[in-house]
Design an enzyme around this catalytic site. Sequence first.
Site, PDB file in Angstrom:
ATOM      1  N   GLU A   1       0.814  -1.222   0.000  1.00 38.35           N
ATOM      2  CA  GLU A   1       0.000   0.000   0.000  1.00 38.35           C
ATOM      3  C   GLU A   1       0.847   1.271   0.000  1.00 38.35           C
ATOM      4  OE1 GLU A   1      -4.160  -1.484   2.079  1.00 38.35           O
ATOM      5  OE2 GLU A   1      -2.734  -0.350   3.292  1.00 38.35           O
TER       6      GLU A   1
ATOM      7  N   GLU B   1      -6.712  -7.620  -0.567  1.00 35.11           N
ATOM      8  CA  GLU B   1      -7.274  -7.421   0.770  1.00 35.11           C
ATOM      9  C   GLU B   1      -8.721  -6.956   0.662  1.00 35.11           C
ATOM     10  OE1 GLU B   1      -5.264  -4.797   3.449  1.00 35.11           O
ATOM     11  OE2 GLU B   1      -3.269  -5.432   2.822  1.00 35.11           O
TER      12      GLU B   1
END
Length: 692
Positions: free
Chosen positions: A161, A319
């Site tokens: 991320e 995710e």
Amino acid sequence: MTEHRTFQWPQPLAGGKPRIWYGGDYNPDQWPEEVWDEDITLMKEAGVNLVSVAIFSWAKLEPREGEYDFDWLDRVIDKLGKAGIAVDLASGTASPPMWMTQAHPEILWVDYRGDVCQPGARQHWRATSPVFLDYALKLCRKMAEHYKDNPYVVAWHVSNEYGCHNRFDYSDDAARAFRDWCEKRYGTIEAVNEAWGTAFWAQHMNDFSEIIPPRFIGDGNFMNPGKLLDWKRFSSDALLDFYKAERDTLLEIAPKPQTTNFMVSAGGTGLDYDKWGYDVDFVSNDHYFTPGEAHLDELAYSASLTDGIARKHPWFLMEHSTSSVNWRPINYRNEPGELVRDSLAHLAMGADAICYFQWRQSKAGAEKWHSAMVPHAGPDSQVFRDVCELGDDLNLLADKGLLGTTVVKSKVAVVFDYESQWATEHTATPSQNVRHWTEPLDWFRALADVGVTADVVPVRGDWDGYDTVVLPAVYILSEETSRRVREYVADGGKVIVTYYTGLSDERDHVWLGGYPGSIRDVVGVRVEEHAPMGGDFPGAMDHLDLSNGAVAHDIADVIGSVAETTRVLETFKADKWTGFDGAPAITVNDFGDGKAVYVGAKLGREGLATSLPGILDALGVETPAEDDRGEVLRVERADASDENHFVFLFNRTHDVAVVDVEGEPLVASLAQVNESEHTAAIRPNGVLVVKL
């Protein structure tokens, strides 16, 4: 823009067959070793076939500078692989260990006021630090050398991320890198001055050394908009360069399919993920649901945008959550059925991998209240039973031929643009209540309300290959994009253009002569000024009614004139003194062999749904019968031969939706099929998957 990297997908373990990848982040270093065997037993029960490991394990992989410990990770990977569970192995570089920041505080990022981000959370590093880059690449080399021949590692998970917390860094390292970026982009300081309009407010620069980051300029002041737009471009590119350095280091030693997890969502606009999509072997995304009535629609919109960024190659849901997250002020849980429904919605929109954060819910640390596949309650829980049900569903769909199919192309594309969002974020705009990102989502939802499931396509994507294109508040239209619009419509395309589209070029210089300046002839209207609306001053205009019953809020266009080829579809209704009564609100223009509708106000989802039947009729676009509108979101996946063709039907309401069923029902979650009548009743949060 360079070409996309060649698509590569993680392959099954030796002796295995391709499956839909299913699993999540696994953090065995948070647990005593005796838990690992129980984890693997439960993974097999749930149908898990892949986990991502070592994402935040740098302090355990390199406990002291230059001392590496892979023994624990070797044991975990060996246990997983022997159980038939593949490993998506992280580079481990997402957050540096404490010994590093103690020795090298110069790697910490700095905010716009000059305050240093201290260690204590994650991503406390600056992307432009040569010191941190050196440490990160050393770990990448060690990881690659150690695991290059490991048969259980099927992919590289590069960092994690990027930019989630360190998107902007205003340090001296960043200042030097920003100057270099500007010199590479513009070549001369004169070109920078021209791009940024520095004649305004005496901001002219004599050489590149005078370029500084957009640091604190005083409360209530206004940053140069061209500079700020370039700073956002640079910040995305700086992180991208760091990622590419890690990626190339790993692949030089251990070539495996690689990715890094994006954060694509309706409002997730920090990095230019479409540009990043050119540099991964396969696109992966982290997505967390929006609570409330927009839950399914926002998820489907974001998944469609991810599919657009992936250019309709399979993509990886790296995710999402089984239930509540931990980072909102109020962390709403998933409603019954949504765990399965949400995963299948991502699958319907092109994902060939469904993974969660995380496998086992943490008992300590900042994310201990974030849901997981195995919750605090353990396997005797509804969450884990749903996880097992989903595993069965995914295996069934793989057996029936879903792998190898892609999302069937819609006839309608909704265009999204990261840079248009960045430009509308500036503090000196016609209205602070208007942003780009909200409009594509409203159009996607309104189209679904009239029975059309649109594709969401990045502005660099192939939107001009669709029958109908929506340009919703695409604030920046470069000369190249303007040319594409003009040629698309002239060749017979149908375009819907809204307010706030084509206001500026790629430098954020306004197109002159009336809006939308660069495609004014295409849409056949000339907007003279904007009419923002709001309730912050008593008596100020706060809305405008349209002749079709829709209501405009926040902003409307003052259309001064229309072309002879333009027909007015809807007008504004207002008091005479406003100057809006009877003025054009929605128009349609003939241009070449195509047509262009212009929507001159922000109508929101409800107003767009009210207006769409008339708009689509004026364009000659067929829509489903009224009985087939709104209740159910229909998404299809098929292979090139159409031998394997799947239809996903999602209930968008809180009532039971009854649908006709054609084909073989495969998955019915909160859905009851009546085989004799060829119908199905889909309950709220339910989904039905059939194979034609």
